[in-house]
Write a protein that holds these residues in place. Structure first.
Motif, PDB file in Angstrom:
ATOM      1  N   UNK A  81     -27.239   8.878  28.932  1.00 31.79           N
ATOM      2  CA  UNK A  81     -26.899   7.511  28.558  1.00 31.79           C
ATOM      3  C   UNK A  81     -25.573   7.515  27.810  1.00 31.79           C
ATOM      4  N   UNK A  82     -24.845   6.400  27.886  1.00 32.03           N
ATOM      5  CA  UNK A  82     -23.630   6.255  27.096  1.00 32.03           C
ATOM      6  C   UNK A  82     -23.998   6.229  25.622  1.00 32.03           C
ATOM      7  N   UNK A  83     -23.427   7.153  24.858  1.00 28.18           N
ATOM      8  CA  UNK A  83     -23.739   7.255  23.431  1.00 28.18           C
ATOM      9  C   UNK A  83     -22.513   7.045  22.546  1.00 28.18           C
ATOM     10  N   UNK A  84     -21.460   6.436  23.091  1.00 33.15           N
ATOM     11  CA  UNK A  84     -20.293   6.124  22.264  1.00 33.15           C
ATOM     12  C   UNK A  84     -20.729   5.148  21.175  1.00 33.15           C
ATOM     13  N   UNK A  85     -20.111   5.269  20.012  1.00 37.87           N
ATOM     14  CA  UNK A  85     -20.492   4.409  18.883  1.00 37.87           C
ATOM     15  C   UNK A  85     -20.351   2.931  19.244  1.00 37.87           C
ATOM     16  N   UNK A  86     -19.291   2.598  19.953  1.00 34.91           N
ATOM     17  CA  UNK A  86     -19.061   1.211  20.379  1.00 34.91           C
ATOM     18  C   UNK A  86     -19.109   1.151  21.904  1.00 34.91           C
ATOM     19  N   UNK A  87     -19.209  -0.047  22.438  1.00 36.44           N
ATOM     20  CA  UNK A  87     -19.257  -0.227  23.884  1.00 36.44           C
ATOM     21  C   UNK A  87     -18.052   0.475  24.509  1.00 36.44           C
ATOM     22  N   UNK A  88     -18.244   1.230  25.594  1.00 36.43           N
ATOM     23  CA  UNK A  88     -17.159   2.037  26.164  1.00 36.43           C
ATOM     24  C   UNK A  88     -15.867   1.247  26.397  1.00 36.43           C
ATOM     25  N   UNK A  89     -14.762   1.756  25.857  1.00 38.72           N
ATOM     26  CA  UNK A  89     -13.476   1.052  25.916  1.00 38.72           C
ATOM     27  C   UNK A  89     -13.015   0.775  27.335  1.00 38.72           C
ATOM     28  N   UNK A  90     -13.253   1.694  28.241  1.00 37.24           N
ATOM     29  CA  UNK A  90     -12.799   1.517  29.613  1.00 37.24           C
ATOM     30  C   UNK A  90     -13.652   0.572  30.436  1.00 37.24           C
ATOM     31  N   UNK A  91     -14.644  -0.067  29.796  1.00 40.60           N
ATOM     32  CA  UNK A  91     -15.537  -0.985  30.505  1.00 40.60           C
ATOM     33  C   UNK A  91     -15.661  -2.333  29.812  1.00 40.60           C
ATOM     34  N   UNK A  92     -14.678  -2.657  28.988  1.00 43.25           N
ATOM     35  CA  UNK A  92     -14.706  -3.946  28.286  1.00 43.25           C
ATOM     36  C   UNK A  92     -13.875  -4.978  29.045  1.00 43.25           C
ATOM     37  N   UNK A  93     -13.918  -6.212  28.537  1.00 41.16           N
ATOM     38  CA  UNK A  93     -13.175  -7.313  29.166  1.00 41.16           C
ATOM     39  C   UNK A  93     -13.670  -7.587  30.580  1.00 41.16           C
ATOM     40  N   UNK A  94     -14.966  -7.468  30.799  1.00 42.98           N
ATOM     41  CA  UNK A  94     -15.546  -7.738  32.112  1.00 42.98           C
ATOM     42  C   UNK A  94     -16.633  -8.796  31.983  1.00 42.98           C
ATOM     43  N   UNK A  95     -16.737  -9.659  32.992  1.00 44.57           N
ATOM     44  CA  UNK A  95     -17.850 -10.599  33.021  1.00 44.57           C
ATOM     45  C   UNK A  95     -19.075  -9.854  33.556  1.00 44.57           C
ATOM     46  N   UNK A  96     -20.183 -10.567  33.747  1.00 44.14           N
ATOM     47  CA  UNK A  96     -21.426  -9.884  34.070  1.00 44.14           C
ATOM     48  C   UNK A  96     -21.492  -9.368  35.510  1.00 44.14           C
TER      49      UNK A  96
END
Length: 191
Positions: A81-96
């Protein structure tokens, strides 16, 4: 973004070695996430499935910091599972999802969470999986992550996301077409 240069979904020997080394270091530093699991067993599974190893590399490349968070007895598989402290940077600014992206007339984001996850070969976390992840640490204290949305909510135009504030995990709703610089998505894969 997803590695567009590697359409073959295959990693070079050097890429595999680098990824396995990164995963082992993370595994060793976070034993609370996978008590009783031996790295040698995990590595054997990873080396035997190049497609899923490619997917885990995509998780890593987009900032997810994947790690083992469990073992699925029914599938005889480890859960990454993604365990980065914050939502993965390379997957932000996306709609659903694609329907939400297509519904936007202006200021469209570049991508959507559902299509990105599918292209990476991973699943978006469900609300229950998100809560389970939060038992292993404090995630999304400054960001939020889209989660798999039930069809009845999605048909009405909504989508769900989660975060952690005030030492509490919250589930919220938003229009599926919305997107924010601090909202991405977390995924998982079994191997």
């Amino acid at each position: 973004m997803i590695n567009k240069l590697n359409n073959m979904r295959e990693l070079s020997l050097d890429q595999r070695e680098d990824l396995l080394n990164t995963l082992k270091v993370r595994f060793d530093e976070n034993m609370n996430r996978h008590e009783g699991v031996r790295w040698a067993n995990v590595q054997t599974k990873l080396e035997a499935d190049v497609d899923k190893l490619w997917s885990i590399n995509e998780m890593e490349a987009t900032g997810g910091e994947p790690d083992v968070v469990g073992f699925d007895n029914n599938k005889n598989a480890y859960v990454f599972c993604d365990c980065s402290a914050e939502s993965p940077k390379g997957r932000r600014n996306v709609c659903y999802d694609r329907a939400a992206l297509d519904s936007r007339k202006r200021f469209k984001p570049q991508n959507n969470a559902v299509d990105m996850a599918a292209a990476m070969g991973i699943e978006i976390l469900t609300v229950d999986q998100y809560w389970e992840l939060q038992k292993l640490g404090k995630f999304d204290t400054k960001t939020s992550s889209w989660v798999k949305t039930p069809d009845n909510i999605r048909k009405l135009g909504g989508a769900l996301f989660c975060d952690r504030r005030y030492d509490t995990v919250f589930v919220y709703h938003n229009g599926a077409e919305s997107y924010y610089s601090a909202r991405g998505f977390r995924g998982l894969i079994t191997i």
